[in-house]
Each structure stands twice: as structure tokens, then as C-alpha cells.
Design an enzyme around this catalytic site. Structure first.
Site, short mmCIF file in Angstrom:
data_model
loop_
_atom_site.label_atom_id
_atom_site.label_comp_id
_atom_site.label_asym_id
_atom_site.label_seq_id
_atom_site.Cartn_x
_atom_site.Cartn_y
_atom_site.Cartn_z
N GLU A 70 15.65 -59.97 30.39
CA GLU A 70 15.29 -59.43 31.70
C GLU A 70 15.25 -57.93 31.58
O GLU A 70 16.26 -57.30 31.27
CB GLU A 70 16.28 -59.84 32.79
CG GLU A 70 15.74 -59.47 34.17
CD GLU A 70 16.80 -59.17 35.20
OE1 GLU A 70 16.97 -57.99 35.55
OE2 GLU A 70 17.47 -60.13 35.62
N GLU A 116 9.98 -46.57 36.10
CA GLU A 116 11.17 -47.05 36.78
C GLU A 116 12.15 -45.90 36.94
O GLU A 116 12.58 -45.29 35.95
CB GLU A 116 11.81 -48.19 36.00
CG GLU A 116 13.00 -48.82 36.70
CD GLU A 116 13.58 -49.98 35.92
OE1 GLU A 116 14.05 -50.95 36.54
OE2 GLU A 116 13.58 -49.91 34.67
#
Length: 524
Positions: free
Chosen positions: A261, A393
Site C-alpha cells: 500500500e 503527495e
């Protein structure tokens, strides 16, 4: 924004005692020493064992020796360990809430999200693992004559590499299904949040897990991480996309599986028919829980232009009412960033956006008066490429706002990212929201919630598309990925080949008629 002051240094000294550290590190491999620090103060929190390459090898040896006996236990017995852990966690949650806050800098309520998530995972897998891991019968090649069973075997020893931002959820929550599947685990938590991971391990042992079935090694990621991939039979990793690619490449070179992830640049869409009060409230949670240091949190707000002014007035007012502080208690809405590196990224993204024309609607400032890494929750408007906040991000308390004119534009902007982890859609029209959700290229979509509805629904899979990773946690996939399926087929009475005087031509004609008949009868 209001502040809640506390003496975090005194709290750290009270909670993290020498006796606690000695208890948590008992049995942890480490020939050298390293340290973790408290983000609230920047000061050292504890000294911990640091693993050498020889220590990592020894940890795998211990885990590999302990794994067969653990796997030989009935699944229901392994599941009872998870259910006992569930009860112990809820009973002693105040202990770990203190550790999570002191190691990550997050607020108490955000820390409690981790307790909730791990308890739900323990309950879910404790209840469902026996059914999902049992041997299953399948219809064979020739009904009645071919009997087939599917058996699930553990991989062996799983190497688990966990990040710093959710040190309870991304350690205990992820290793529980691996353990229930019959694996042993060698876990490398981030050193800065290792006390929480070690506390979770100690609680699992108290719940009945054999000590060597879950071992911990600490050290620098570039040193210890590759060794976990080198020795493990399966690898799980949560962290940056860049490091995730390296983990995947190393695992692929050894022909072992991996589950990753990785990052996210998640969008929240406010449609013109949304309940704006609820949407503003939910967006604050979605953007600023854990100070925005959450893979599934929202960093992009896409708002229908016809309601944007009304929504933003409500949203900004709520952001400005957030209480910042370091108290080890409820009542603080947002805590600190975790480190100087995280603060630097947040500061750079805000400064870059402003330099290129963005408007700061609220926040935008470092707050050293509260602690070395505090940063105000920040809302940026007039955001457009090539600003870094559009594509990179941030992983902090910064959200960028864009106004859209049509549904098509909103969907296109939401999908205009290399990531694909989470999204949120706000609308009173459930059918319309579901239709839009199905067009978003990401692993989870929440309707009228930010991230918690999908993430907390542990019966359903959670994970990412694109640069957000491979594999899934939660649901059946979150357990079965830790197993190797084996098919055992037994043939009865007649062989699968010419027999009883049939030559090749008559045998293949018989098989062809049988195949047509099975299709006509609806055989699957």
C-alpha cells in the site's frame, strides 16, 4: 485556531519509563543501539536495540523454527488469540494511546482511530478465518468421478515493513491475518514509532501468541528492509511509492509475492446537491485527521462552482475553529507533524503554490510556539498545475481547492493522478453518487464520508490502483494473500484417457459429447 498547551516532556517521562522499554524490547534482536524521538518536543523518547544483518538472520531463524508448530494448531485456536487480543486492546487502550501520541504527535482522537481499526480487524479475522481457511470441495473435471479439494497453506515466514504514521494499525492490524493464516512474521516497524509496535507484540504474546512467531527487528530502512525481502517467503509493505517499487522488484527477483500500500493524492468531490454543512464537517475530518499524515486522507477538494462559495465559507470556518496542541487527552483536534522532514515537505508545497499564484484561505504557517513540527491546517485556493500540491503527495495538513463546472470535469480532474487509493463523493442523490464513484479510478470510494466508511468496513477489500500499490488488506483477500492454495484431485473408477477398449478417436468423441452435455445441464 485555538491552541491547547501541555507539558509533553513531563508526559513522555511519565509514560516511557526505563522499565517499560526494558519490558517491550525483551527478546528483540539488536547488537547496536538506536533511538526514537517525540515530535511534540523533538527530544529523545527511548533508546532501542538496532539490528545488524546477523541479528536479522537470527530473527528469521527463530521465526522459521517456530512457524511449523504454530501452523499445526487448529485455525480456531489461532483465531482465539486474535479475539483475546481484541479484548486486551480495548481494556488497556489508554496505554497505547499515550504511546501513539508521543511517537507520532497526533491528537488523542486520531490515535483512537488506530485502536478502532485494529479491534475491528481482530474481531473480523478471529470470526472469519476458520471458515475462509478450511478445505473446500470443488466440482471436478468429470462430475462424480473426479473429487477435488482446495487446501490453504501458509507461506511460511512473512516479512512485514511498516511506516511511522499509523504505528498500531499498520503493524498489529496487518500482521493479524498473516498470523491467523499460520505464518510467522518478522516485522520491521519504523524506529521512530517502534514502542507502539513493540507494545502490540507484547499484547499479542499475552493473548497467547508464541513469542518467536512474531519477532521484531529495528534499524534503517535501506539496511534492514532489503534483508527482510531477502529472507522472507512473502512481503508486505506500506510506505512511499518509490520504496514500494524497490520492494516489488526485489520480491519479484526471488519469485515471492508481495502486497504494497503506497501513496495517494485523494480527491473529495462536493456536488451541487450536497448537504453543505455535512460536507464541510466531513471534509475537515477527511483532510486533517492525524495532521493529514494518512495515505487515504484528502488532499484535493473539487467543488461544484455553483456552491463553492457557500461550501468554502462553512469549511474554512470549521478549519479555523480547530484546536491545536499536544495534550495526552481528548479535546485537541490536531497535533503535530511527525518530523522535520514532514514539516519541510509541507512548507515547500505551500510556498511553491503561493509563489505560483495560489491563495491561502486559512493557515499556511509553521507554529514553533506549539512545538518544533507543528503546522497550521491549510486551505489553498486558485490551485492549478504545475503547482506541486496538484500532483505530489504532501502528506500533511494541506488541501488544495478547485472549482468544477460539470460532472465530466470533476471526474476527469479526480482521475488526473498517477495514484488511485481513495476518493470521496458528497451528494444527496445516492444513485448519482454511486454512478460517479464507479467512474473514479481508485481502490475505495466513500459517499458522504471521507475515508473511514470504506476503511472501517473490514469485510470488504481495501487497497490501491496505479502508483498506490498492489494487493489488498481487509476482506477475504486480506487473509488469503497470506496463503498458498493447493489443489488435490482424486480420480475414481475411470481414468482421464482412453480405456475399456476405446481408441483415441472414440475417446475424444465421447469427451466432446460429455462437454456439450455438461454445458446444456448448466455445469460450471
Amino acid at each position: 485556531m485555538t491552541t491547547a498547551q501541555s507539558d509533553a516532556g513531563e508526559a513522555a517521562a511519565r509514560v516511557v519509563t526505563d522499565a517499560l522499554v526494558a519490558s517491550l524490547t525483551r527478546g528483540v534482536e539488536g547488537g547496536k543501539r538506536t533511538a526514537c524521538h517525540c515530535p511534540f518536543t523533538g527530544e529523545r523518547l527511548a533508546e532501542l536495540p538496532e539490528a545488524t544483518p546477523e541479528d536479522v538472520a537470527a530473527a528469521f531463524d527463530r521465526a522459521r523454527a517456530a512457524q511449523p508448530a504454530w501452523a499445526a494448531r487448529p485455525v480456531r485456536e489461532r483465531a482465539r488469540v486474535a479475539l483475546r487480543f481484541h479484548d486486551l486492546l480495548l481494556r488497556r487502550q489508554s496505554e497505547v494511546l499515550d504511546l501513539v501520541q508521543l511517537e507520532t504527535g497526533k491528537s488523542r482522537l486520531s490515535a483512537h482511530e488506530e485502536v478502532q481499526s485494529v479491534a475491528m480487524a481482530a474481531r473480523h479475522y478471529g470470526r472469519t478465518a476458520p471458515g475462509r481457511l478450511r478445505a473446500r470441495r470443488h466440482l471436478g473435471a468429470i462430475p462424480l468421478l473426479t473429487q477435488v479439494r482446495e487446501i490453504r497453506h501458509p507461506h511460511g515466514v512473512v516479512g512485514h515493513i511498516a511506516p511511522w504514521n499509523y504505528p498500531l494499525e499498520l503493524t498489529a492490524g496487518d500482521v493479524l491475518p498473516a498470523l491467523l493464516a499460520g505464518n510467522a512474521v518478522v516485522m520491521k516497524p519504523d524506529t521512530e514509532t517502534a514502542l507502539t509496535a513493540l507494545w502490540a507484540r507484547r499484547l499479542l504474546i499475552e493473548a497467547g501468541l508464541p513469542e518467536d512467531v512474531l519477532t521484531v527487528v529495528l534499524g534503517e530502512g535501506p539496511v534492514v528492509g532489503p534483508l527482510l525481502v531477502e529472507y522472507a517467503d512473502f512481503v508486505t509493505f506500506t510506505g512511499s511509492t518509490r520504496t514500494g517499487r524497490e520492494v516489488a522488484q526485489r520480491a519479484a527477483a526471488r519469485l515471492i509475492g508481495s502486497s504494497l500500500e503506497l501513496g495517494g493524492k485523494n480527491a473529495l468531490l462536493v456536488l451541487r446537491d450536497a448537504d453543505l454543512e455535512r460536507a464541510a464537517e466531513g471534509a475537515v475530518r477527511a483532510c486533517f485527521s492525524s495532521s493529514g499524515q494518512l495515505c487515504v486522507s484528502v488532499e484535493r477538494l473539487l467543488v461544484d462552482a455553483s456552491v463553492a462559495d457557500d461550501f468554502l465559507a462553512r469549511f474554512v470556518a470549521r478549519v479555523e475553529a480547530l484546536r491545536l496542541g499536544s495534550a495526552l487527552d481528548y479535546g485537541v483536534d490536531m497535533g503535530s507533524l511527525s518530523s522535520a522532514a514532514q514539516l519541510a515537505t509541507v512548507t515547500q508545497h505551500v510556498e511553491d503554490a503561493v509563489a505560483l499564484g495560489a491563495t491561502v484561505l486559512t493557515g499556511g504557517r509553521h507554529r514553533p510556539d506549539l512545538g518544533p513540527y507543528f503546522h497550521e491546517p491549510t486551505v489553498l485556493a486558485d490551485v492549478a498545475p504545475p503547482m506541486r500540491v496538484c500532483a505530489e503527495e504532501t502528506f500533511g495538513p494541506v488541501v488544495a481547492v478547485r472549482r468544477f463546472a460539470t460532472e465530466e470535469e470533476a471526474v476527469a480532474w479526480a482521475n488526473d493522478t498517477r495514484f488511485g487509493l481513495n476518493a470521496s463523493v458528497w451528494s444527496r442523490d445516492a444513485r448519482r453518487a454511486r454512478r460517479i464513484a464507479a467512474r473514479l479510478r481508485c481502490g475505495t470510494v466513500n459517499i458522504n464520508e471521507g475515508y473511514a466508511a470504506a476503511y472501517g468496513s473490514v469485510r470488504a477489500p481495501m487497497g490501491g490502483m496505479g502508483d498506490s500499490g498492489l494487493g489488498r488488506r481487509h476482506g477475504a483477500e486480506g487473509l488469503l494473500k497470506y496463503t498458498e492454495p493447493q489443489t488435490v484431485a482424486r480420480q475414481r473408477l475411470l481414468p482421464l484417457g482412453p480405456s475399456h477398449g476405446l481408441d483415441d478417436r472414440r475417446y475424444t468423441a465421447l469427451i466432446s459429447r460429455s462437454l456439450r452435455a455438461m454445458k446444456s445441464l448448466g455445469v460450471r
